[in-house]
Design a protein around this motif. Structure first.
Motif, PDB file in Angstrom:
ATOM      1  N   ASP A 224      44.094  51.928 112.295  1.00  0.00           N
ATOM      2  CA  ASP A 224      42.809  52.289 111.688  1.00  0.00           C
ATOM      3  C   ASP A 224      41.726  52.455 112.751  1.00  0.00           C
ATOM      4  OD1 ASP A 224      43.938  52.281 109.212  1.00  0.00           O
ATOM      5  OD2 ASP A 224      43.247  50.276 108.661  1.00  0.00           O
ATOM      6  N   GLU A 225      41.783  51.603 113.772  1.00  0.00           N
ATOM      7  CA  GLU A 225      40.804  51.728 114.857  1.00  0.00           C
ATOM      8  C   GLU A 225      40.984  53.055 115.592  1.00  0.00           C
ATOM      9  OE1 GLU A 225      41.238  48.340 117.343  1.00  0.00           O
ATOM     10  OE2 GLU A 225      40.323  46.944 115.913  1.00  0.00           O
ATOM     11  N   ASP A 228      39.647  55.780 113.390  1.00  0.00           N
ATOM     12  CA  ASP A 228      38.187  55.747 113.384  1.00  0.00           C
ATOM     13  C   ASP A 228      37.630  56.285 114.700  1.00  0.00           C
ATOM     14  OD1 ASP A 228      35.617  54.797 112.136  1.00  0.00           O
ATOM     15  OD2 ASP A 228      35.613  53.525 113.925  1.00  0.00           O
ATOM     16  N   GLY A 231      37.975  60.031 114.681  1.00  0.00           N
ATOM     17  CA  GLY A 231      37.007  60.594 113.740  1.00  0.00           C
ATOM     18  C   GLY A 231      35.594  60.562 114.301  1.00  0.00           C
ATOM     19  N   ARG A 232      35.218  59.424 114.899  1.00  0.00           N
ATOM     20  CA  ARG A 232      33.875  59.324 115.474  1.00  0.00           C
ATOM     21  C   ARG A 232      33.713  60.254 116.663  1.00  0.00           C
ATOM     22  NH1 ARG A 232      33.305  54.921 117.820  1.00  0.00           N
ATOM     23  NH2 ARG A 232      35.149  53.713 117.252  1.00  0.00           N
ATOM     24  N   ALA A 572      39.706  63.043 106.593  1.00  0.00           N
ATOM     25  CA  ALA A 572      40.183  61.723 106.988  1.00  0.00           C
ATOM     26  C   ALA A 572      41.633  61.823 107.446  1.00  0.00           C
ATOM     27  CB  ALA A 572      40.052  60.748 105.824  1.00  0.00           C
TER      28      ALA A 572
END
Length: 654
Positions: A224-225, A228, A231-232, A572
């Protein structure tokens, strides 16, 4: 071999060993016991017979002695009885046939009984007359030993069978947690980080399940990190922070990549630059937060207008300026869209509009053949400046001065419909193969299939025809035609290795096409194993259910699914862990001048790490220079395609 089978086999072997050991010991003890009993029995018989034959021995009545010996031997326990006088001369000797029935020869050779005999003196008073000897018959002893051994075997086999049945049930129950651990491990490999709620009461198994749960949670956190982070990074590098739209750099890259796409053929395009005046007044009067809310509202309105155009690009260029590019439109559709865009902006207002009224301006340009993104931006910017010269809100179109024959996409839809129907009915298509090279070994990894449509003496690229076919609802039939043509090429031996085929989302959402595709792949098993179907990334956001249905079909038919044009949509990345994809293919806009763009290099390398952790491959498209190709080797990219590596051609590259 499974643990369950190993345990069952171990139990059976244990009982076999126990039976073997017990049989050996039991036979030895029984052998000694039987031998002792035979000796006692023979001795008793000899003593009894000696007392009975005193008178006959004294009278030397051989007939009587013979009758007595025969009477004793009728029981079958003796094989010889004889009487000797004091000089050890045999007076009478009777031997009886030895018959051992029902006992295997192997058992007789394994269990050997000694010859047992008993003797007693025959006397009359104090006078000794001779000695009578009785030799035991071993047949009954062997038979008894054999019966004991077989009975023991039956009992052991029965007990072993019962225990194995009980062990089967018990092990099935005990190994249920291990089966769940196996499923959990497989799920983790597929990026499904499940946690077992039921903890086994067996201490060792419980510890294993708890350890697996901790690992699943830790891997999920790491995954998940990474998602993320990517995505960021994508948002920071390619999206406007306020509106969530593409930023100027991303817009220019995507526009230029569209223009430089040599496979795309001739395209029309509409481009507009919009600006809002007096946003500074809003910021001064109500604060920057209110100004940002207005900018965000404008971005949402523009995105809503072009929602039906999957390849449209909307961006906030700078400050109060926005830009929109929509390819493959007729001039009439372009002007209609420009009116909608401008009207949607004018619908944006705010609470203090009387004190700080908002004014909107727009410059618009349309090209019948998009060859230069910078030229279109310049024309739209000139038109925007002219629009700002007047009072109030307005938009101006940059005059299109090009003359000549009506471009292909400028033809009426009814002419296109007639052409496409003819192309489908007469199979007027040709397949072209563009090689995809592995970055490490520089070898051909696969081919992507491109389609050319016969248009008179010319060949039209699929990118020219597909937008029209989608609007006419003919894409399912076109996709069928392409796959049938590919099957024909495969029968001729032209298809070697993996081939990538693009599928329209119109076809993916068609139940009749999915049914046909299932039947087609079932009948083309050799080809099915070579096929990697590609769908655009935006499909993961708007067509989740049909896409998963397609993926299940492809898995069952041993085909694969890949994501094309990755990076254009803010989707996502959760599907990376829920779909068994073959690869992600990064859009050409991120590869353009990659050797000089550090942000894109960092993005591609970070994306490669995430993709590889998900068990996928990272491919890129649009490699047009040697510098771009050389840069890929340092970014952990698996494969690449582009005109620098090889243009589409009629035969695959060997």
């Amino acid at each position: 071999m499974t643990l369950f089978r190993q345990l069952i086999i171990a139990i059976v072997l244990l009982f076999v060993c126990l039976y073997a050991g017990n049989t050996v010991v039991s036979l030895r003890n029984n052998q000694l016991l039987v031998a002792d009993q035979m000796h006692v029995h023979a001795q008793d018989t000899a003593t009894s017979l000696a007392l009975s034959m005193t008178q006959a021995a004294q009278d030397k009545d051989v007939a009587t002695l013979d009758a007595m010996f025969n009477a004793v031997s009728d029981s079958g326990y003796y094989q010889r009885i004889y009487f000797t006088d004091l000089d050890k001369n045999i007076v009478i000797d009777r031997e009886f046939p030895v018959s051992i029935q029902g006992v295997p020869e192997s058992f007789l050779s394994m269990v050997s009984l000694p010859e047992i005999e008993g003797s007693a003196e025959v006397s009359s008073g104090w006078t000794q007359l001779g000695v009578v000897t009785v030799v035991s018959h071993p047949g009954q002893a062997y038979l008894k030993l054999w019966q004991v051994t077989t009975t023991q075997l039956v009992w052991f086999a029965s007990i072993t069978l019962c225990i194995c049945l009980l062990a089967y049930v018990a092990l099935k129950w005990l190994l249920v947690p291990l089966a769940r651990v196996e499923r959990q491990a497989n799920d983790i490999c597929e990026k499904h980080f499940v946690v077992q709620e039921s903890i086994p009461k067996t201490r060792e198994l419980g510890k294993v399940v708890l350890a697996m749960n901790r690992m699943a949670l830790q891997l999920k956190s790491i995954f998940d990190e990474q998602l993320d982070l990517i995505g960021r990074l994508q948002k920071q590098s390619f999206q406007d922070e306020v509106t969530g739209l593409s930023n100027r750099s991303d817009f220019d890259n995507r526009l230029q990549s569209f223009v430089s796409d040599q496979e795309g053929g001739t395209h029309t395009g509409a481009l507009a630059i919009m600006a809002i005046n007096d946003i500074a007044c809003v910021n001064d009067y109500a604060g920057r937060g209110e100004g940002n809310a207005i900018l965000k509202s404008i971005g949402e309105q523009l995105s809503q207008v072009v929602h039906e155009h999957s390849r449209a690009v909307v961006a906030r260029r700078q400050g109060p300026e926005f830009s929109v590019f929509v390819p493959d439109m007729t001039p009439q559709e372009g002007e209609l869209l420009a009116n909608k865009l401008f009207q949607s902006m004018q619908g944006v207002s705010w609470l203090h509009n009387q004190k700080c009224p908002l004014r909107f301006h727009m410059g618009y340009t349309y090209h019948t053949n998009v060859t230069s993104g910078a030229e279109m931006l310049g024309e739209a910017d000139i038109a925007l400046r002219q629009a700002k010269l007047g009072n109030g809100s307005r938009w101006i179109k940059f005059a299109d001065v090009s003359d000549g024959e009506v471009p292909v996409l400028g033809k009426p839809l009814h002419e296109w419909e007639s052409f496409l129907q003819q192309a489908i009915d007469n199979r007027l298509v040709a397949l072209y193969f563009q090689p995809i090279y592995g970055v490490k070994d520089k070898a051909v990894l696969a081919h992507e299939i491109y389609v050319r449509f016969l248009h008179g003496a010319d060949l039209l690229a699929a990118a020219v025809v597909i937008p029209i076919a989608e609007r006419l609802g003919l894409m399912p039939r076109l996709d069928q035609l392409v796959l049938e043509s590919l099957a024909a090429a495969n029968r001729q031996g032209d298809v070697k290795g993996k081939v990538c085929v693009n599928l329209s989302m119109v076809s993916v959402k068609s139940p009749s096409f999915i049914k046909w595709l299932d039947s087609f792949l079932s009948s083309q098993r050799k080809l099915a194993s070579k096929l990697v179907f590609e769908v655009p990334e935006y499909a993961m956001k708007v067509n989740d259910v049909p896409l998963r249905t397609l993926n299940d079909l492809l898995v069952n038919r041993h085909s694969s699914l890949g994501i094309d044009h990755f990076g254009l949509d803010a989707v996502a990345f959760g599907y990376l862990g829920s779909l068994p994809l073959h690869h992600l293919k990064v859009h050409r806009s991120f590869i353009r001048e990659l050797d000089a763009n550090k942000d894109n290099q960092f993005y591609v390398k970070s994306l490669a790490g995430l993709v590889h952790n998900s068990g996928l491959q990272l491919w890129v498209e649009g490699v047009e220079t040697e510098a771009e190709w050389e840069q890929l080797s340092s970014l952990s990219v698996d494969a690449a395609q582009g005109y620098f590596l090889g243009a589409p051609q009629g035969k695959p590259v060997e």
